[in-house]
Design a protein around this motif. Structure first.
Motif, mmCIF file in Angstrom:
data_model
loop_
_atom_site.group_PDB
_atom_site.id
_atom_site.type_symbol
_atom_site.label_atom_id
_atom_site.label_comp_id
_atom_site.label_asym_id
_atom_site.label_seq_id
_atom_site.Cartn_x
_atom_site.Cartn_y
_atom_site.Cartn_z
ATOM 1 N N VAL A 72 0.854 -1.185 0.000
ATOM 2 C CA VAL A 72 0.000 0.000 0.000
ATOM 3 C C VAL A 72 0.891 1.236 0.000
ATOM 4 O O VAL A 72 1.779 1.371 0.840
ATOM 5 C CB VAL A 72 -0.942 0.020 1.219
ATOM 6 C CG1 VAL A 72 -1.860 1.241 1.161
ATOM 7 C CG2 VAL A 72 -1.771 -1.266 1.274
ATOM 8 N N ALA A 73 0.661 2.120 -0.969
ATOM 9 C CA ALA A 73 1.448 3.340 -1.106
ATOM 10 C C ALA A 73 0.572 4.556 -0.818
ATOM 11 O O ALA A 73 -0.649 4.516 -1.010
ATOM 12 C CB ALA A 73 2.031 3.446 -2.517
ATOM 13 N N LEU A 74 1.181 5.617 -0.373
ATOM 14 C CA LEU A 74 0.464 6.862 -0.097
ATOM 15 C C LEU A 74 0.300 7.632 -1.410
ATOM 16 O O LEU A 74 1.280 8.057 -2.025
ATOM 17 C CB LEU A 74 1.232 7.704 0.919
ATOM 18 C CG LEU A 74 0.505 8.932 1.467
ATOM 19 C CD1 LEU A 74 -0.688 8.519 2.312
ATOM 20 C CD2 LEU A 74 1.458 9.785 2.292
ATOM 21 N N PHE A 75 -0.945 7.835 -1.829
ATOM 22 C CA PHE A 75 -1.239 8.507 -3.093
ATOM 23 C C PHE A 75 -1.494 9.986 -2.820
ATOM 24 O O PHE A 75 -2.434 10.342 -2.115
ATOM 25 C CB PHE A 75 -2.483 7.871 -3.742
ATOM 26 C CG PHE A 75 -2.664 8.232 -5.185
ATOM 27 C CD1 PHE A 75 -2.357 7.319 -6.183
ATOM 28 C CD2 PHE A 75 -3.156 9.475 -5.555
ATOM 29 C CE1 PHE A 75 -2.533 7.647 -7.532
ATOM 30 C CE2 PHE A 75 -3.337 9.806 -6.888
ATOM 31 C CZ PHE A 75 -3.022 8.895 -7.878
ATOM 32 N N ASP A 76 -0.640 10.843 -3.375
ATOM 33 C CA ASP A 76 -0.756 12.281 -3.198
ATOM 34 C C ASP A 76 -1.263 12.902 -4.501
ATOM 35 O O ASP A 76 -0.568 12.850 -5.523
ATOM 36 C CB ASP A 76 0.606 12.875 -2.829
ATOM 37 C CG ASP A 76 0.535 14.355 -2.505
ATOM 38 O OD1 ASP A 76 0.036 15.128 -3.342
ATOM 39 O OD2 ASP A 76 0.990 14.746 -1.414
ATOM 40 N N LEU A 80 5.350 4.967 -7.333
ATOM 41 C CA LEU A 80 5.347 5.050 -5.876
ATOM 42 C C LEU A 80 5.927 3.792 -5.243
ATOM 43 O O LEU A 80 6.552 3.851 -4.169
ATOM 44 C CB LEU A 80 3.921 5.255 -5.359
ATOM 45 C CG LEU A 80 3.252 6.601 -5.637
ATOM 46 C CD1 LEU A 80 1.822 6.586 -5.101
ATOM 47 C CD2 LEU A 80 4.036 7.736 -4.999
ATOM 48 N N ALA A 81 5.701 2.659 -5.880
ATOM 49 C CA ALA A 81 6.162 1.393 -5.317
ATOM 50 C C ALA A 81 7.674 1.361 -5.143
ATOM 51 O O ALA A 81 8.191 0.648 -4.274
ATOM 52 C CB ALA A 81 5.720 0.233 -6.212
ATOM 53 N N THR A 82 8.394 2.140 -5.957
ATOM 54 C CA THR A 82 9.860 2.132 -5.885
ATOM 55 C C THR A 82 10.437 3.372 -5.222
ATOM 56 O O THR A 82 11.563 3.336 -4.728
ATOM 57 C CB THR A 82 10.462 2.024 -7.305
ATOM 58 O OG1 THR A 82 9.986 3.116 -8.112
ATOM 59 C CG2 THR A 82 10.039 0.720 -7.961
ATOM 60 N N ILE A 98 3.731 0.474 2.680
ATOM 61 C CA ILE A 98 3.569 -0.453 3.787
ATOM 62 C C ILE A 98 3.042 -1.772 3.211
ATOM 63 O O ILE A 98 2.067 -1.766 2.458
ATOM 64 C CB ILE A 98 2.560 0.074 4.842
ATOM 65 C CG1 ILE A 98 3.103 1.323 5.534
ATOM 66 C CG2 ILE A 98 2.229 -1.001 5.868
ATOM 67 C CD1 ILE A 98 4.216 1.059 6.526
ATOM 68 N N PRO A 99 3.645 -2.914 3.552
ATOM 69 C CA PRO A 99 3.089 -4.182 3.068
ATOM 70 C C PRO A 99 1.804 -4.520 3.820
ATOM 71 O O PRO A 99 1.705 -4.296 5.028
ATOM 72 C CB PRO A 99 4.195 -5.192 3.373
ATOM 73 C CG PRO A 99 4.959 -4.589 4.507
ATOM 74 C CD PRO A 99 4.898 -3.105 4.313
ATOM 75 N N TYR A 100 0.822 -5.038 3.097
ATOM 76 C CA TYR A 100 -0.420 -5.458 3.743
ATOM 77 C C TYR A 100 -0.248 -6.875 4.275
ATOM 78 O O TYR A 100 0.023 -7.802 3.519
ATOM 79 C CB TYR A 100 -1.585 -5.405 2.758
ATOM 80 C CG TYR A 100 -2.886 -5.886 3.365
ATOM 81 C CD1 TYR A 100 -3.548 -5.118 4.319
ATOM 82 C CD2 TYR A 100 -3.435 -7.112 3.012
ATOM 83 C CE1 TYR A 100 -4.737 -5.561 4.896
ATOM 84 C CE2 TYR A 100 -4.621 -7.557 3.578
ATOM 85 C CZ TYR A 100 -5.261 -6.779 4.517
ATOM 86 O OH TYR A 100 -6.439 -7.213 5.090
#
Length: 297
Positions: free
Chosen positions: A67-71, A99-101, A106-108
């Motif tokens: 899970v990535a923080l989408f801005d 964003l993943a890189t 945070i891993p779910y």
């Protein structure tokens, strides 16, 4: 080979695919994305519920999801720089892959979204703090008198101090907080150092890097700041002690100063009742490693 065999193999292969979802954690960011017609959600709570259901489904099928923080602002800038249309799902997918890189993730692991969201926000703050402190350190350049890179020397100094602090802290789990008054606001970094069953100290590498960088910034700029340690061990009360940044070294706080810091409301200045079974004390001697070096940059 039958059609059923092909479908079975594809289901197996899906388990090998790692996925990333960009999460809009707050209402403000969610509203910003609603300006795009292709973003069809109209209620933030419903959106979060659907994300959580999707995460649970992927986990039950053996899939791994980050899970990535989408801005939304960063997304708009990304689309402008890459020439992508921001109002199509594939552009959001491209941004999420980025964003993943590069972004906070945070891993779910099956945790409730109510627990995952604060952890993701904390991770974003941690990464932003590290990037900001690193940038300031890099801008300091070389020492006018000896030519040494000030930022690099300060980081080495901070690393040595952190090792010495952990080595002298005694048994138990450690919770460290370092604060440095920088412009435009105070930087705060937290480090957890827990013991495993063999008594070895376990550190999160990202946390340790950020903590050391913030401490290094305080050392390099000789900014006001301090470091506080709380140790917790079975069968004994917690111990709290600390230091203030002084030059390129650490100056021990007295037990009274530590007590005042913990038992005074920062905003109102009112006294707060001390915690029970907590010893506000002086820190252990750091030896020569804790002293200010002879040469100051």
């Amino acid at each position: 080979m039958t059609r059923t065999d092909h479908q079975t193999m594809r289901r197996i292969l899906r388990r090998e695919i790692a996925g990333t979802i960009g999460l809009l954690t707050d209402e403000h960011d969610f509203r910003a994305m609603r300006r795009y017609r292709s973003f069809t959600f109209d209620n933030h709570r419903t959106y979060l519920d659907q994300v959580e259901a999707l995460l649970k489904t992927r986990a039950s099928q053996g899939g791994h999801t980050t899970v990535a923080l989408f801005d939304p602002q960063e997304y708009a800038e990304f689309c402008a720089e890459t020439g992508l249309d921001p109002d199509i799902p594939s552009s959001r997918t491209r941004f999420t892959a980025e964003l993943a890189t590069t972004g906070p993730t945070i891993p779910y692991d099956g945790q409730p979204l109510a627990d995952l969201v604060p952890a993701l926000v904390d991770e974003a703050v941690r990464q932003a703090t590290w990037e900001y402190a690193s940038t300031l350190l890099a801008r300091l350049g070389a020492c006018a008198s000896c030519g040494e890179d000030i930022g690099r020397a300060a980081f080495t100094r901070a690393s040595d101090l952190l090792v010495r602090i952990l080595d002298t802290s005694g048994p138990g789990n450690r919770h460290l907080v370092c604060s440095v008054k920088a412009t435009p606001e105070t930087l705060v970094s937290v480090l957890h150092a827990d013991e495993d069953d063999e008594g070895a100290i376990q550190l999160d590498e990202a946390e340790a890097l950020e903590f050391t960088t913030v401490l290094a910034l305080g050392i390099a700029t000789q900014s006001p700041g301090g470091l506080v340690m709380r140790t917790t061990a079975p069968g004994t009360g917690d111990r709290i002690y600390g230091w203030r940044l002084r030059g390129e070294g650490l100056e021990p706080l007295t037990a009274g100063e530590v007590f005042d810091a913990y038992c005074t409301d920062i905003e109102s200045g009112d006294l707060i009742s001390p915690e029970s079974d907590v010893d506000y004390c002086v820190p252990p001697d750091l030896g020569q490693e804790g002293q200010t070096p002879g040469h100051r940059h």
